[in-house]
Design an enzyme around this catalytic site. Structure first.
Site, PDB file in Angstrom:
ATOM      1  N   TYR A  36      40.542  43.386  32.929  1.00 26.54           N
ATOM      2  CA  TYR A  36      40.114  42.004  32.686  1.00 26.54           C
ATOM      3  C   TYR A  36      40.561  41.605  31.282  1.00 26.54           C
ATOM      4  O   TYR A  36      41.630  42.008  30.835  1.00 26.54           O
ATOM      5  CB  TYR A  36      38.603  41.891  32.920  1.00 26.54           C
ATOM      6  CG  TYR A  36      38.142  40.484  33.160  1.00 26.54           C
ATOM      7  CD1 TYR A  36      38.731  39.694  34.139  1.00 26.54           C
ATOM      8  CD2 TYR A  36      37.136  39.935  32.382  1.00 26.54           C
ATOM      9  CE1 TYR A  36      38.330  38.393  34.360  1.00 26.54           C
ATOM     10  CE2 TYR A  36      36.715  38.621  32.590  1.00 26.54           C
ATOM     11  CZ  TYR A  36      37.324  37.854  33.584  1.00 26.54           C
ATOM     12  OH  TYR A  36      36.920  36.554  33.778  1.00 26.54           O
ATOM     13  N   LYS A  91      39.013  41.685  63.168  1.00 25.07           N
ATOM     14  CA  LYS A  91      40.467  41.538  63.067  1.00 25.07           C
ATOM     15  C   LYS A  91      40.969  42.145  61.764  1.00 25.07           C
ATOM     16  O   LYS A  91      42.011  42.813  61.717  1.00 25.07           O
ATOM     17  CB  LYS A  91      40.825  40.061  63.135  1.00 25.07           C
ATOM     18  CG  LYS A  91      42.275  39.787  63.468  1.00 25.07           C
ATOM     19  CD  LYS A  91      42.509  39.889  64.953  1.00 25.07           C
ATOM     20  CE  LYS A  91      43.892  39.423  65.331  1.00 25.07           C
ATOM     21  NZ  LYS A  91      44.032  39.190  66.760  1.00 25.07           N
TER      22      LYS A  91
END
Length: 390
Positions: A36, A91
């Site tokens: 970060y 999925k």
């Protein structure tokens, strides 16, 4: 096994089926400063200088959005985006487990084509591809066509083209079994909705010349004046002999029946009117257009369904994980007909001459060779047709 009960327990225990797992460890101050701020600013600057570097520095190159508005979920119909979320999560699991492709389910509250298109275009910068799922017809046609035209990442409606590719693969081998050629056979398709229309287009790409589409009102032919535009297109482009009537008239002397419609529409007596060595793909789920024993009693030689408890299951999982894996590997701009046909032949050719039989025309869902074979074939076709960028 009671799959309904087991599924409820699984989903409740795990609070769904997918989550986010970090690829990097953040255990120290240096880790945090690299993952970060301040370190993360550097890849941001590089991507700003060269937008293509987003594939180099982020997950975009192996991430697919599984997008649905919940208007045509499985056999449940328009149940809404929240109720459709378990399917989209599933999925995403299949993408990862079968193809090694990361996927994220996105269910949107958007009921018209323009709203779905806008939502997909808004999220496209994050993803390497978009898999449209469980969106009702006819809106699904406009949505896919518009996104394919306006986005530079592959867009694929699996309910249409995944089904079409696997059906084509199965039919390639079924015809090999009975010694017939795609360009010579008379094919009848019952149920020309999204999947049915895509199947017809795919079979035409594969060389089929004599196809009749039959809906609830009868055969489609030139001037049939359907209320649905895609059916008028089918009337113009198929049915070369202009057969009129219903399924009975269409099936006389037919070599192949493909059903993506409703249970019980095909009978033993109708099968008897088909040509010798007939092929029947009855894919209504969970109850097919005709049961295998009834079809066999009518003289059908090769039978396939969408069910796992019968031989020759036509299952989309044979297609979409490998197809996206191949498309993403070469950063394809599109998934074109050549890539789809390459996928179909890659699936079909996994069944060798020695192994091919009336009850073995397509690989099983857990065959570990499938995704890699499809990915390689799709990537090769993408390069050969100029849609690959890597």
């Amino acid at each position: 096994m009671d799959y309904n009960k087991a599924a409820l327990e699984m989903h409740e225990t795990h609070k769904g089926k997918v989550g986010i797992v970090s690829k990097v460890e953040v255990a120290t101050r240096d880790d945090l400063s690299t993952a970060y701020t301040p370190g993360v600013a550097e890849p941001c600057r590089k991507i700003k200088e060269n937008p293509e570097d987003v594939y180099k520095y982020t997950f975009k190159g192996n991430m697919v959005a599984v997008v649905s508005n919940g208007t045509a979920v499985l056999g449940l119909g328009d149940i809404g985006p929240e109720a459709g979320l378990p399917v989209m999560e599933g999925k995403a699991v299949l993408f990862k487990e079968f193809g090694g492709v990361d996927a994220f389910p996105i269910c949107i509250d958007a009921h018209d084509a323009a709203s779905v298109i806008a939502a997909c275009k808004a999220i496209a910068p994050t993803f390497g591809g978009i898999n449209l799922e469980d969106i009702k017809s006819p809106e699904c046609f406009e949505i896919e066509e518009t996104l394919e035209r306006e986005l530079d990442i592959p867009v694929f409606h699996d309910d249409q083209h995944g089904t079409a590719i696997v059906v084509t693969a199965a039919l390639i081998n079924a015809l090999r079994v009975v010694g017939k050629k795609m360009e010579d056979v008379h094919i009848v398709l019952n149920g020309p909705g999204a999947a049915g229309t895509a199947i017809i287009k795919m079979l035409m790409t594969a060389g089929a010349k004599d196809i009749i589409a039959v809906d609830q009102f009868g055969t489609l032919y030139k001037g049939c004046n359907s209320a649905e535009a895609h059916k008028n297109w089918l009337g113009e482009m198929t049915n070369p002999r202009q057969v009129k009537g219903g399924l009975k008239e269409a099936l006389e002397g037919a070599d192949v029946f493909i059903g993506v419609s409703k249970p019980g529409i095909l009978t033993t007596e109708l099968c008897k009117t088909m040509n010798k060595d007939a092929i029947v793909f009855a894919m209504a789920n969970p109850t097919p257009e005709i049961m295998p024993d009834e079809a066999k009693a009518g003289g059908v030689r090769v039978m396939a369904t969408g069910r796992s408890d019968f031989p020759n299951q036509v299952n989309n999982v044979l297609c979409f994980p490998g197809l996206f894996k191949g498309a993403l590997s070469v950063r394809a701009r599109d998934i074109n007909n050549e890539m789809k046909l390459a996928a179909a032949y890659a699936i079909a050719d996994l069944i060798t001459d020695a192994d091919r039989s009336e009850e073995n025309i397509i690989p099983g869902a857990f065959d570990p060779r499938v995704a890699e074979a499809v990915a390689n074939a799709v990537a090769k076709a993408a390069r050969e047709t100029g849609v690959a960028r890597a």
